[in-house]
Structure formats: structure tokens, C-alpha cells
Design an enzyme around this catalytic site. Structure first.
Site, short mmCIF file in Angstrom:
data_model
loop_
_atom_site.label_atom_id
_atom_site.label_comp_id
_atom_site.label_asym_id
_atom_site.label_seq_id
_atom_site.Cartn_x
_atom_site.Cartn_y
_atom_site.Cartn_z
N CYS A 47 -0.76 1.12 -9.27
CA CYS A 47 -1.14 -0.33 -9.84
C CYS A 47 -0.58 -0.03 -7.72
CB CYS A 47 -0.06 -0.86 -10.06
SG CYS A 47 1.93 0.15 -9.73
N ALA A 94 7.94 6.05 -19.12
CA ALA A 94 8.71 5.14 -18.81
C ALA A 94 8.62 4.13 -18.39
CB ALA A 94 10.07 5.76 -18.58
#
Length: 856
Positions: A357, A187
Site C-alpha cells: 500500500c 494478519a
């Protein structure tokens, strides 16, 4: 995915992320612009800057550029989606229609304005970046046409607003048609969408070539590239690959489903499981060995794991004040578990891309080393050198040496240094969540020489992006994961001592069950984060597990022990999504647990949340009627139609899936695997004025799959641009016997074709250079009208793209209905004024509203 020209017709586009990013909301014209209505947050953080200045090998000049870039707003970025041919067509539209107009805008508010620029390293330059701030694009009138284009194409799925660095991991996976792919933490779905496109690469051309060879379709092959049947040959050119898109949060699974539905792929499964213990998926047994159960192994796996997200500081400004070293430390164990489980599910020779990230090595290189170590070392798992991939992408190599900052802000150089500190303390406690697996390995370790320089680090200053870490791993041999090392913790004899024996027993039990799952064997219970996960796996005859009561008792004891001894990582950090308009929030970040408000729908009897998936028999009456009405070729599969209800009968929609997904759903029914979404709507029930008309119309999402197999008497071919314009501009245009000529070349076809749904093939004649794409759409023929079965928003998007027409769509039936209602109201008023009413006080006959055909 076949529908290279119009894929999906779904509202909402690529974002679905709650609050819009970009600074401030609302505001009228009588006040300062909203993006300046509050002061910028202070972009300073002592611990953050001290830590990265310590561990990053940057010279003074580059270090300055590094911090300056992190403090700037992230550029807008997007990519063109779908099949390669269609993506290139939409890209040409940007370059030829909008970029020249933006180029004429020299400055705004004293600042230079730049048009979007192609990202040089992205294949076919299908990704773009733009430094002009979002508030300028939204509010400066010269950008109005470009903004309308972006919104329109995003809404129908032709553009994905996605952060540039988030596009990198799928590009390094080397996905081929026919591959079975797992996205473990998928997601909201932007990376999953990239993977689906790769699975379907070249499908349209292959199918058209096959249809030509059988004489089913006279259209010239067109699409992504020249047809290459050898790329995926086993199903008449149809894609046979698979994407399983998984997420641990049920609510986010529905966000993921919404994103992926726009791709209209029958090769997607959405599941809802904790990635650290993703279940083994049963597949059909091998006819050569019918006694043995078989479980799915994946060719490619993406592990874009939950992370602290400090590489996203340019779009998540709160990280400047909220950053804590404990966020990364708390996720380290979970990240290792996800990667180890991915390696267990991977085929030998398959590849995993691990990404975050985050810039913190405790979430990156330390996880890579720890997972390889647990899975048998470099003889079992290799780090792949991708330095020759994506030429033009600036990157830094992974680290061989790094330091760890503990929860309190102290920096440690090695585990030995931590141990020496512990020896001087009375309680012997480990400082601030630090663990041995977080540090580089000593020289005598089997994993000390891993080529970590093959890992890839992307920093904000290198090409004006966010920060990212990517590593590609290859499984060289079968593995058996070693038990997870138990962290050394402060010992409290009054509490932990009493539970030591039970804890050891439970740990042993969990390890056995993990090994069973890794080897594809049935397991009794898999606990995760204190939640019971029972998996009842039938034997060869489909019998249920007879140890259910014992399993539940073990699960209760596991939960009790885990609630007392669970690592802080599992209780202090959960996954959430950043709020940014442009960058897709696939980079999961940690937030306090008390903020989590999960959706809690009721469970079905098998433990799932969703309506069951039930396949229809090939000779089902409804399917027989559909095949007869549309004269569907026998070469189109008959055994892949599915409904979503416990009764297993068509009610509103009939779905279509690939053969592999059919086998997976059938084989795993009742096994507790939580499937959230599968299949593409192929047929929708439609009211019809006569029993002779098939009440099941072809849905736009499924049209690209079946249109080549529909009989010629249910097909209308359109070649003229203006004829197409007329059908798009007006809904339910009405025709008398002599008016069909207004539809030019399709007039006679439309007049003579039987009522009901038919296929409209838009096949440009080549005379207009701006009208080239082949388009296939559902068309509904009524008594005296003809209507494209598309939502209004999708018509508007196509009018803008093909004709640069921004005028509102005309709904003829609503206009006539409004006119009749106005006339009736006027007559009713006259009747009241003059004391006239219908017999027995009923309204006059002229007030009765005529029924109009309705579009679903």
C-alpha cells in the site's frame, strides 16, 4: 464453505483493530459533534510532495486531482463474504431493504447523502463503497437500521469491512479449488478470507451432488453454481485445497485466527514465522519413492509485504506529519527477501502476487527487479500482464524509470550519481540508506528490459480509493537464488575490520542454509533479525538432529555478528497495523522499534507456543459412540478428528481438518514449525441427563460438513417460515405432552425424536420469496424443551436478516429462573418477618433452584 447461510457464529466481526477510526470518540449530546471536536491535522509535507511530484508522470490537472484525493476522507467500503450463493442473498437484502430507505434521505447537515454503490469491477458486484461519512451513518437516526444491519452481518462474518484496493490482490491470483496457497504476511486476515472463499468455491454443490448419487441426501443441489465435480474431484466433493496464513508476530497471529475461524474452513493453517525465512513444510512421502523426503510447494502465494504505507494517507492522517523517505528505504531489503523466499516456495508454473500500500518505487518496481535478478532473471520469472483482468478498474502501468529520495531528502537519479558523490567524500559513505538495488538497472543488465509496465499502480484519485501497487509473477523454471549483495558501508577499521573474517564465514554459512531450505533439505539454523531459529529436522526414520550443540554455537555467533552489521531496515522498522474502522489493515506500516511490545508466551518443548495437535485413532471409544449415536455414514472420513492437548484425549472439543492438513501436522510434529491454528470444531462436550444420550453435540461451525452424512433419525426438517421464527425468537421453549403441536410441521418430529443433539434442516417450501435459503443448524432436544444451539448474538443476526425482527431474544429458562428466585426471595422475606424458617434453620424447600438445561 458450505455454510452459505450462517457461517460461524463468532462475535467481533471483521475489524478487531483497537481504536475505531473516523474521528474523535464519545461525547454527550450537550456539545458539538465529536468529529468536529478537534482541528484537522495539516495535510502538507514538503518532502513528500516534492518527491511524488518528481517521480509521478501526471499532468498538471491530474496532479491536482491526485493531491486533492489524498486529502479527503476515505469512503466506507465492505464486501459480502462466504459462498457465492449466500453472498448474493445478503447483497439482495441490502439492495431491496436498505438502499431504498437511504435513497429517501436527501441531505444531512447541508450535505447530500448517497446510498452505498456497488464497485463495478468487483466480480458479481459483491463489494460496495459509500461516500457518506462514518459519523453520519453512526449518529443520524435515518441510518439506524442500515447501521444495525452492517454491525450484525459483520459480527457473524457475512460482511467484511475492507478497503477497496485491498480486495484487488486476491482477485488477481487466479486461485482454483484444490490449490495450495500461502499468504506470507496475512494478519489481520481480510485477504486470507478472500482466498479461502476461492478454495471452497462450488464445494456445497459438489457435496450435495455426491450425496445424491449415493442416496444419502434428498435435497436438491444448490449453492454457488452448478455442481462441477471435475473442479475438485478427489474427496467426494469436499475442498482439498489449502491456505497457509502466516504472520511474523505472535499476537497478530491470534487476530488472524479470530478472523479466519468465522469461515469454518478445515483447510486453513495459521503459522507464526518470519516471512523472509518461512520454513519448508514436510509432506507425506511418495509411495513410489519412499526414501526421499518431500516438501510442500505452493500453487499460489500472496506476498502483501510490510511497507511504509503512504498509500493509506486517507485513513492514517498521521502519515502527513510522520512521512519520512527513510521508512521506505529501510524496508527495501526485507521486501526483497520475502519475495525471493516466496519464489523458492512456489511451484514451477505457479503465481505470486506481490503487493504494497505504498506508492514509492523503492518498495515496488525496485523490489520486483531485484528479486527477479536474484532468482535468475526473466528466463526464470516472468511478470504477467493482467491488463485484461478486472475490467473497469482504473490503473496506471508500473514505472521503468524513477528517482530515489535519501533519508536527508536529496533526490538521486541513478546509482552512478551516488557513486560519483561518494568519490568526493572523505569517508566514502553512502548517503542516507540508499542502495544500488533501489535504482533502475543500466541498459547492459539482464533485467533492464523487464516489462515493468505490466505492474499495476492504483492511485487515490482514479476511483476514490487508497493507493496500491500490485504485480503478478509466474515461475517459469526451478531457481537457485543468488547470494544477497552486501551493501557498501562506511568502514571503521577499529570495529568492522576485526569482525570481517567472522562475518564472511557467517555469511557463507547463511547462504548454504538458505539454499538448503530452498531445495527442501534439512537446515541447522536460520537466524532472523537477531533471533535464533533452530529447526531440528528428522531423517527418514524421524531421528533428531545430532548437531544441536554445534547449531546453537553457530547461532550465537550469527546473532553476535548480525547485531553489529544488520541493515538499518531490520532494526528501525517493524510491522504494525493502521487504525481504521472500515479499511482492513492488511497494509502493514512501519513504526519506531521502541513501540513494539510483543506477546511473550511460554514455549513448549518443541519450541512452539501452542497446545499440540493430536489426531484420534479411528476406533477411539468417543468417536465410535458419536458415529453410533448420529448414525454417521461410513463415507464420512474417520481419520481427520483432532484434539488440542498433549494427552491426545477428547476433553472439551473435537476438531476436524482436511486430509492434507492432517498429513502436514503429523509429518511436521517436533520440527519446530510454529502452527498456531488448524481445524474446525466439529463436536463439543455437553452435559446430558442420561448415559444413553451422546454427550458430544455437533458444533455449529462443523455442521455444514457432516450434516449430509447424519442418519435420518437424528434429522428434523423444517419448511415453514413462522416455525423457524419461533425457534429463533425463544431459547429453551418448554412443552408439555400436548404442546408440541405449537411447532407446526416439526411438532411430531420434535416430540418423537430421542433426546440429545440433532440436525435441523431448514428447507423453505418456496411459497415465500423472502424465505429461500437452505439452512442447517444444531438443535438440542431435552425432556420438555427444544433449543437451537446458537449464541444469542447469532440468533439476533438471523432474526434481523430473515425476518427484519429487532426485538430481543427471549431466554425462557432465564425468565423462569428469575421468577423462581423472586418467589423464593419473597418467601424468605416472609419467613424472616414471621419468624418462620425451615427445619434446623435451612431455607424452605421452595427456595431450591431447579436445574435448567444449559446451552454451551
Amino acid at each position: 464453505m458450505g455454510r452459505k447461510n450462517f457461517r460461524g457464529g463468532r462475535k467481533g466481526g471483521g475489524n478487531n483493530r483497537g481504536p475505531r477510526g473516523g474521528g474523535g470518540g464519545g461525547g454527550g449530546d450537550d456539545r458539538a459533534p465529536s468529529w468536529r471536536s478537534y482541528p484537522d491535522a495539516a495535510k502538507q509535507h514538503e518532502k513528500l510532495e516534492r518527491y511524488y511530484n518528481t517521480i509521478l508522470s501526471l499532468d498538471d490537472d491530474e496532479r491536482k486531482l491526485f493531491w486533492e484525493a489524498l486529502k479527503k476522507e476515505l469512503p466506507n467500503s465492505f464486501r459480502f463474504c462466504g459462498s457465492k450463493g449466500h453472498a448474493l442473498a445478503v447483497k439482495r437484502l441490502l439492495e431491496e431493504r436498505y438502499v431504498p430507505e437511504i435513497t429517501k434521505i436527501e441531505r444531512f447537515d447541508g450535505e447530500p447523502v448517497e446510498p452505498p454503490k456497488a464497485v463495478a469491477w468487483y466480480p458479481d458486484q459483491l463489494a460496495y463503497s459509500m461516500n457518506t461519512p462514518k459519523h453520519v451513518i453512526r449518529k443520524f437516526p435515518p441510518f439506524a437500521a442500515f447501521q444495525k444491519f452492517l454491525v450484525s452481518e459483520t459480527s457473524v462474518g457475512n460482511i467484511s469491512r475492507q478497503e477497496i484496493v485491498s480486495m484487488i490482490p486476491p482477485l488477481l491470483m487466479d486461485v482454483k479449488p484444490g490449490h495450495k496457497v500461502l499468504d506470507m504476511c496475512a494478519a489481520p486476515g481480510s485477504k486470507s478470507a478472500q482466498l479461502v472463499e476461492m478454495i471452497h468455491m462450488g464445494e456445497e454443490s459438489r457435496i450435495q451432488q455426491v450425496l445424491q448419487s449415493f442416496g444419502e441426501n434428498k435435497a436438491e443441489p444448490s449453492g454457488d453454481d452448478a455442481a462441477d465435480l471435475a473442479a475438485d474431484p478427489s474427496d467426494d466433493g469436499r475442498a482439498t485445497g489449502l491456505l497457509v496464513a502466516n504472520d511474523a508476530e505472535y499476537k497478530r497471529c491470534h487476530m488472524l485466527t479470530h478472523q479466519l475461524k468465522r469461515l469454518s474452513s478445515p483447510n486453513i493453517l495459521v503459522t507464526n514465522h518470519d516471512a523472509t525465512l518461512f520454513p519448508s513444510i514436510k509432506v507425506k512421502r511418495d509411495p513410489k519413492d519412499p526414501e526421499k523426503n518431500h516438501y510442500l510447494k505452493f500453487d499460489r502465494i500472496l506476498a502483501d509485504v510490510p511497507c511504509s504505507g503512504d498509500g493509506t494517507m486517507r485513513k492514517n492522517m498521521n502519515l502527513w506529519k510522520d512521512w519520512q523517505p527513510g521508512n521506505a528505504l529501510g524496508l527495501h531489503i526485507t521486501q526483497i527477501r520475502i519475495l525471493v523466499r516466496a519464489l523458492q516456495l512456489l511451484k514451477v508454473g505457479g503465481r505470486i502476487v506481490y503487493s504494497t500500500c505504498s506508492m514509492n518505487p523503492v518498495e515496488n518496481e525496485a523490489v520486483i527487479v531485484s528479486a527477479i535478478e536474484r532468482c535468475g532473471g526473466p528466463d526464470k520469472v516472468d511478470i504477467i500482464d493482467c491488463s485484461d483482468r478486472l475490467p473497469g478498474l482504473q490503473r496506471k502501468p508500473g514505472m521503468h524509470q524513477w528517482q530515489i529520495m535519501d533519508k536527508g531528502g536529496r533526490i538521486w537519479n541513478s546509482w552512478e550519481e551516488v557513486q560519483q558523490h561518494m568519490a568526493t567524500q572523505d569517508d566514502g559513505a553512502i548517503p542516507g540508506k540508499v542502495a544500488q538495488t533501489m535504482f533502475p538497472r543500466p541498459d547492459d543488465s539482464d533485467c533492464s528490459g523487464l516489462p515493468l509496465d505490466r505492474c499495476m499502480r492504483v492511485y487515490a484519485h482514479q476511483q476514490d480509493t487508497g493507493g496500491f501497487f500490485i504485480t503478478v509473477l509466474e515461475k517459469k523454471a526451478e531457481i537457485k537464488a543468488k547470494p544477497e549483495a552486501q551493501p557498501q558501508q562506511k568502514t571503521d577499521k577499529a570495529t568492522n575490520g576485526a569482525n570481517k573474517e567472522v562475518a564472511e564465514e557467517v555469511a557463507a554459512k547463511l547462504e548454504v542454509e538458505e539454499e538448503k531450505a530452498a531445495d527442501g533439505e534439512p537446515t541447522d539454523v536460520i537466524p532472523t533479525n537477531g533471533v535464533k531459529r533452530t529447526r531440528e529436522e528428522g531423517d527418514a526414520d524421524g531421528e533428531q538432529d545430532t548437531k544441536k550443540a554445534k547449531t546453537e554455537a553457530v547461532a550465537d555467533k550469527v546473532d553476535e555478528v548480525m547485531s553489529e552489521a544488520a541493515p538499518a531496515a531490520e532494526t528501525e522498522a517493524i510491522v504494525t497495523e493502521p487504525t481504521s474502522e472500515v479499511a482492513t489493515p492488511s497494509e502493514n506500516t512501519a513504526v519506531p522499534a521502541q513501540q513494539k511490545k510483543p506477546l511473550k508466551p511460554g514455549r513448549n518443548s518443541d519450541g512452539s507456543y501452542e497446545e499440540p495437535f493430536k489426531y484420534l485413532a479411528e476406533d477411539h471409544d468417543v468417536l465410535s459412540n458419536i458415529r453410533q449415536f448420529y448414525k454417521v455414514s461410513d463415507r464420512f472420513p474417520k481419520d481427520r478428528y483432532m484434539v488440542r492437548n498433549a494427552a491426545g484425549e477428547p476433553a472439551k472439543a473435537i476438531y476436524y481438518t482436511s486430509a492434507l492438513i492432517r498429513d502436514i501436522l503429523v509429518e511436521n510434529e517436533g520440527r519446530g514449525i510454529k502452527f498456531v491454528h488448524a481445524g474446525v470444531k466439529m463436536f463439543m462436550k455437553q452435559d446430558a441427563p442420561s448415559a444413553d444420550i451422546c454427550r458430544w453435540r455437533i458444533q455449529s461451525e462443523g455442521m455444514h460438513m457432516i450434516e449430509g452424512y447424519v442418519g435420518s433419525d437424528r434429522v428434523i426438517r423444517l419448511t415453514n417460515k413462522e416455525t423457524f421464527h419461533k425457534l429463533l425468537r425463544e431459547m429453551f421453549p418448554r412443552f408439555s405432552d400436548n404442546d408440541w403441536v405449537k411447532l407446526n410441521e416439526i411438532g411430531e418430529q420434535a416430540r418423537d425424536i430421542g433426546m440429545g443433539c440433532c440436525v435441523l434442516r431448514v428447507e423453505p417450501d418456496g411459497t415465500d420469496p423472502d424465505f429461500k435459503e437452505r439452512i442447517v443448524l444444531p438443535l438440542w432436544k431435552s425432556y420438555m424443551s427444544l433449543n437451537l444451539m446458537l449464541p444469542k448474538e447469532d440468533r439476533s443476526a438471523m432474526l434481523l436478516r430473515v425476518f427484519n425482527d429487532t426485538t430481543p431474544v427471549i431466554n425462557q429458562s432465564l425468565k423462569e429462573s428469575a421468577k423462581k428466585e423472586a418467589e423464593a426471595e419473597a418467601k424468605d422475606q416472609d419467613a424472616v418477618t414471621e419468624g418462620k424458617e425451615g427445619e434446623d434453620g435451612e431455607p424452605a424447600a421452595s427456595e431450591t433452584k431447579e436445574e435448567e438445561p444449559v446451552a454451551a
